[in-house]
Design a protein around this motif. Sequence first.
Motif, PDB file in Angstrom:
ATOM      1  N   GLN A 128     114.813 -11.181 101.836  1.00 51.37           N
ATOM      2  CA  GLN A 128     113.829 -10.574 100.950  1.00 51.37           C
ATOM      3  C   GLN A 128     114.066 -11.201  99.568  1.00 51.37           C
ATOM      4  O   GLN A 128     115.215 -11.379  99.148  1.00 51.37           O
ATOM      5  CB  GLN A 128     114.077  -9.065 100.911  1.00 51.37           C
ATOM      6  CG  GLN A 128     113.051  -8.299 100.120  1.00 51.37           C
ATOM      7  CD  GLN A 128     113.286  -6.799 100.227  1.00 51.37           C
ATOM      8  OE1 GLN A 128     113.771  -6.312 101.244  1.00 51.37           O
ATOM      9  NE2 GLN A 128     112.969  -6.082  99.172  1.00 51.37           N
ATOM     10  N   LYS A 129     112.994 -11.549  98.861  1.00 51.45           N
ATOM     11  CA  LYS A 129     113.117 -12.293  97.598  1.00 51.45           C
ATOM     12  C   LYS A 129     114.100 -11.633  96.619  1.00 51.45           C
ATOM     13  O   LYS A 129     114.931 -12.308  96.008  1.00 51.45           O
ATOM     14  CB  LYS A 129     111.737 -12.437  96.950  1.00 51.45           C
ATOM     15  CG  LYS A 129     111.743 -13.281  95.687  1.00 51.45           C
ATOM     16  CD  LYS A 129     110.350 -13.330  95.059  1.00 51.45           C
ATOM     17  CE  LYS A 129     110.379 -14.106  93.751  1.00 51.45           C
ATOM     18  NZ  LYS A 129     109.054 -14.074  93.095  1.00 51.45           N
ATOM     19  N   THR A 184     110.354 -19.737  97.177  1.00 51.26           N
ATOM     20  CA  THR A 184     109.781 -18.440  97.560  1.00 51.26           C
ATOM     21  C   THR A 184     108.791 -18.638  98.708  1.00 51.26           C
ATOM     22  O   THR A 184     108.097 -19.657  98.765  1.00 51.26           O
ATOM     23  CB  THR A 184     109.069 -17.813  96.339  1.00 51.26           C
ATOM     24  OG1 THR A 184     110.041 -17.655  95.294  1.00 51.26           O
ATOM     25  CG2 THR A 184     108.485 -16.444  96.660  1.00 51.26           C
ATOM     26  N   VAL A 185     108.756 -17.672  99.620  1.00 50.68           N
ATOM     27  CA  VAL A 185     107.895 -17.746 100.807  1.00 50.68           C
ATOM     28  C   VAL A 185     106.977 -16.514 100.827  1.00 50.68           C
ATOM     29  O   VAL A 185     107.466 -15.384 100.747  1.00 50.68           O
ATOM     30  CB  VAL A 185     108.756 -17.796 102.090  1.00 50.68           C
ATOM     31  CG1 VAL A 185     107.886 -17.886 103.333  1.00 50.68           C
ATOM     32  CG2 VAL A 185     109.728 -18.982 102.043  1.00 50.68           C
ATOM     33  N   PRO A 186     105.659 -16.702 100.961  1.00 50.46           N
ATOM     34  CA  PRO A 186     104.739 -15.557 100.940  1.00 50.46           C
ATOM     35  C   PRO A 186     104.728 -14.793 102.270  1.00 50.46           C
ATOM     36  O   PRO A 186     105.070 -15.350 103.312  1.00 50.46           O
ATOM     37  CB  PRO A 186     103.373 -16.213 100.691  1.00 50.46           C
ATOM     38  CG  PRO A 186     103.507 -17.583 101.290  1.00 50.46           C
ATOM     39  CD  PRO A 186     104.940 -17.994 101.086  1.00 50.46           C
ATOM     40  N   PRO A 187     104.277 -13.524 102.255  1.00 48.17           N
ATOM     41  CA  PRO A 187     104.255 -12.708 103.484  1.00 48.17           C
ATOM     42  C   PRO A 187     103.357 -13.282 104.585  1.00 48.17           C
ATOM     43  O   PRO A 187     103.601 -13.050 105.772  1.00 48.17           O
ATOM     44  CB  PRO A 187     103.713 -11.352 103.011  1.00 48.17           C
ATOM     45  CG  PRO A 187     103.941 -11.321 101.542  1.00 48.17           C
ATOM     46  CD  PRO A 187     103.875 -12.739 101.071  1.00 48.17           C
ATOM     47  N   SER A 188     102.322 -14.035 104.190  1.00 52.67           N
ATOM     48  CA  SER A 188     101.300 -14.489 105.154  1.00 52.67           C
ATOM     49  C   SER A 188     101.823 -15.425 106.248  1.00 52.67           C
ATOM     50  O   SER A 188     101.162 -15.625 107.266  1.00 52.67           O
ATOM     51  CB  SER A 188     100.164 -15.190 104.409  1.00 52.67           C
ATOM     52  OG  SER A 188     100.692 -16.267 103.641  1.00 52.67           O
ATOM     53  N   PRO A 192     103.336  -9.712 108.845  1.00 57.27           N
ATOM     54  CA  PRO A 192     103.687 -10.031 107.455  1.00 57.27           C
ATOM     55  C   PRO A 192     104.505  -8.889 106.844  1.00 57.27           C
ATOM     56  O   PRO A 192     104.119  -7.727 106.980  1.00 57.27           O
ATOM     57  CB  PRO A 192     102.326 -10.149 106.747  1.00 57.27           C
ATOM     58  CG  PRO A 192     101.287  -9.985 107.786  1.00 57.27           C
ATOM     59  CD  PRO A 192     101.920  -9.487 109.049  1.00 57.27           C
ATOM     60  N   VAL A 209     106.715  -7.721 101.278  1.00 57.43           N
ATOM     61  CA  VAL A 209     107.292  -8.366 100.086  1.00 57.43           C
ATOM     62  C   VAL A 209     107.399  -9.874 100.296  1.00 57.43           C
ATOM     63  O   VAL A 209     107.332 -10.366 101.427  1.00 57.43           O
ATOM     64  CB  VAL A 209     108.711  -7.810  99.800  1.00 57.43           C
ATOM     65  CG1 VAL A 209     108.657  -6.369  99.344  1.00 57.43           C
ATOM     66  CG2 VAL A 209     109.614  -7.949 101.028  1.00 57.43           C
ATOM     67  N   ASP A 210     107.580 -10.600  99.190  1.00 57.63           N
ATOM     68  CA  ASP A 210     107.859 -12.038  99.274  1.00 57.63           C
ATOM     69  C   ASP A 210     109.274 -12.247  99.798  1.00 57.63           C
ATOM     70  O   ASP A 210     110.135 -11.368  99.676  1.00 57.63           O
ATOM     71  CB  ASP A 210     107.764 -12.686  97.880  1.00 57.63           C
ATOM     72  CG  ASP A 210     106.324 -12.928  97.449  1.00 57.63           C
ATOM     73  OD1 ASP A 210     105.429 -12.857  98.309  1.00 57.63           O
ATOM     74  OD2 ASP A 210     106.102 -13.178  96.250  1.00 57.63           O
ATOM     75  N   SER A 211     109.509 -13.435 100.341  1.00 56.02           N
ATOM     76  CA  SER A 211     110.850 -13.817 100.796  1.00 56.02           C
ATOM     77  C   SER A 211     111.371 -14.959  99.930  1.00 56.02           C
ATOM     78  O   SER A 211     110.592 -15.645  99.263  1.00 56.02           O
ATOM     79  CB  SER A 211     110.800 -14.265 102.263  1.00 56.02           C
ATOM     80  OG  SER A 211     110.303 -13.231 103.073  1.00 56.02           O
ATOM     81  N   GLY A 212     112.673 -15.144  99.941  1.00 51.39           N
ATOM     82  CA  GLY A 212     113.275 -16.219  99.162  1.00 51.39           C
ATOM     83  C   GLY A 212     114.329 -16.934  99.987  1.00 51.39           C
ATOM     84  O   GLY A 212     115.108 -16.292 100.695  1.00 51.39           O
TER      85      GLY A 212
END
Length: 259
Positions: free
Chosen positions: A132-133, A166-170, A175, A178-181
Amino acid sequence: MSVKPKKHLGQHFLKDENIAKKIADTLSLQDYQDVLEIGPGMGVLTKYLLEKHINVHVIELDSESVEYLKGHFLNLANRIYEADFLKCDLKSLFNDLPFAIIGNFPYNISSQIVFKTLEIRESVPEFSGMFQKEVAQRICAKEGSKTYGILSVLTQAYYRAEYLFTVPPSVFNPPPKVDSGVLKLTRKDNYKLPCDEKLFFKVVKTGFQQRRKTLRNSLKTFNLSDNLKANTIFGQRPEQLSVTQFIELTSLIEKDTNQ
């Protein structure tokens, strides 16, 4: 056949091939022959690891995923372990040889994965993965930041931490909210600390348990001498101290309690 993501295991399967390849490429593949992927799911990251000149091992708790991997990755054969990473004796699994860790980590146990890695730090020269980011940023945070805490100090005492992207939920199924990191940890050349390492862990954890207080108050349980508590370092709050200062603080406490 495809595997259904299971909520209780925190599964969010990565479906973007480019990101999977980018994560696989974060490893330097230097000074070790083996890499352990945690939670491979349906192997989107695994297949890019298998293209590299390295022995790939995977550890997966979900029996449905294990069946899928056995059917689709015949070249992994006896290197698929149906087990819980957090409970596994990894040193004996790799015969005390060094290995890297990589994965798209389940959010619900990602911090525990880092703490477990720190316990076996002499075996793990390199670590890359998706969190998780906010957790990834916390691990890489520097002193003075609101997110700087136990995880930041303990990790950075032994590893160089880099937040990569950073990686988006899509790009996940399902999904996440939250964004991922993605981050990378590279073990320091000199990762043995010049203080009692068990005491270091205790000082860091105790200090941050009451992060709003000065160290003079939060470290009261150590029964330190008045002389030591007069040191200006004790007037600071834990988030103001760098990793080096926490090591120095531990050495001061060690000397004080041994007198």
